[in-house]
Design a protein around this motif. Sequence first.
Motif, PDB file in Angstrom:
ATOM      1  N   SER A   1       0.844  -1.194   0.000  1.00 33.83           N
ATOM      2  CA  SER A   1       0.000   0.000   0.000  1.00 33.83           C
ATOM      3  C   SER A   1       0.881   1.246   0.000  1.00 33.83           C
ATOM      4  O   SER A   1       2.036   1.203   0.410  1.00 33.83           O
ATOM      5  CB  SER A   1      -0.936   0.026   1.215  1.00 33.83           C
ATOM      6  N   ALA A   2       0.303   2.344  -0.483  1.00 32.04           N
ATOM      7  CA  ALA A   2       0.998   3.637  -0.518  1.00 32.04           C
ATOM      8  C   ALA A   2      -0.020   4.732  -0.256  1.00 32.04           C
ATOM      9  O   ALA A   2      -1.056   4.782  -0.917  1.00 32.04           O
ATOM     10  CB  ALA A   2       1.670   3.850  -1.873  1.00 32.04           C
ATOM     11  N   ASP A   3       0.258   5.580   0.730  1.00 37.59           N
ATOM     12  CA  ASP A   3      -0.643   6.659   1.090  1.00 37.59           C
ATOM     13  C   ASP A   3       0.132   7.969   1.151  1.00 37.59           C
ATOM     14  O   ASP A   3       1.152   8.048   1.845  1.00 37.59           O
ATOM     15  CB  ASP A   3      -1.285   6.398   2.459  1.00 37.59           C
ATOM     16  N   ARG A   4      -0.367   8.977   0.446  1.00 36.23           N
ATOM     17  CA  ARG A   4       0.292  10.287   0.490  1.00 36.23           C
ATOM     18  C   ARG A   4      -0.085  11.003   1.786  1.00 36.23           C
ATOM     19  O   ARG A   4      -1.241  11.015   2.196  1.00 36.23           O
ATOM     20  CB  ARG A   4      -0.115  11.135  -0.714  1.00 36.23           C
ATOM     21  N   LEU A   5       0.907  11.582   2.407  1.00 39.32           N
ATOM     22  CA  LEU A   5       0.715  12.309   3.654  1.00 39.32           C
ATOM     23  C   LEU A   5       0.712  13.813   3.383  1.00 39.32           C
ATOM     24  O   LEU A   5       0.914  14.253   2.246  1.00 39.32           O
ATOM     25  CB  LEU A   5       1.828  11.935   4.634  1.00 39.32           C
ATOM     26  N   ALA A   6       0.521  14.593   4.416  1.00 35.45           N
ATOM     27  CA  ALA A   6       0.486  16.051   4.267  1.00 35.45           C
ATOM     28  C   ALA A   6       1.848  16.599   3.846  1.00 35.45           C
ATOM     29  O   ALA A   6       2.886  16.124   4.307  1.00 35.45           O
ATOM     30  CB  ALA A   6       0.065  16.696   5.589  1.00 35.45           C
ATOM     31  N   ASP A   7       1.839  17.587   2.953  1.00 39.77           N
ATOM     32  CA  ASP A   7       3.065  18.267   2.540  1.00 39.77           C
ATOM     33  C   ASP A   7       3.535  19.173   3.680  1.00 39.77           C
ATOM     34  O   ASP A   7       2.735  19.644   4.491  1.00 39.77           O
ATOM     35  CB  ASP A   7       2.825  19.115   1.294  1.00 39.77           C
ATOM     36  N   VAL A   8       4.855  19.435   3.711  1.00 39.51           N
ATOM     37  CA  VAL A   8       5.441  20.226   4.794  1.00 39.51           C
ATOM     38  C   VAL A   8       6.352  21.299   4.211  1.00 39.51           C
ATOM     39  O   VAL A   8       7.059  21.062   3.235  1.00 39.51           O
ATOM     40  CB  VAL A   8       6.267  19.318   5.745  1.00 39.51           C
TER      41      VAL A   8
END
Length: 115
Positions: A90-97
């Motif tokens: 699985s691959a999940d994009r997280l919040a940009d920083v």
Amino acid sequence: MIEKSLIDRLSPLVDGRVYFGVAPVDAAQPRLVIQTVGTTTGFTLAGWDGSTDLTIQLDAWGESFLEALTLAGLAFAAMTTDDADFTTGSADRLADVFENDTKLFSVSWEYTLQP
């Protein structure tokens, strides 16, 4: 060992600038930073089935958002190519920083990997 395979897969994208945990203060850009989020072991009624999944967070850092986004896309392609060393479940994009103190941008993904 998945950790060594990660370095082997990702190093060509950033001339070897792949770090576990924290990058050195003077590390050049762009760079990739890997953090272990956790592991999951598989069990059956007979006990441990020998499987272990690794969940990591992969942060692509750059001096601009576009640089970080482009690197994250290249890393995504490398991470989602099945090979003998591991596959991505699985691959999940997280919040940009954006870091005010360093003026660096980060695009992050969380991957679950299976040997």
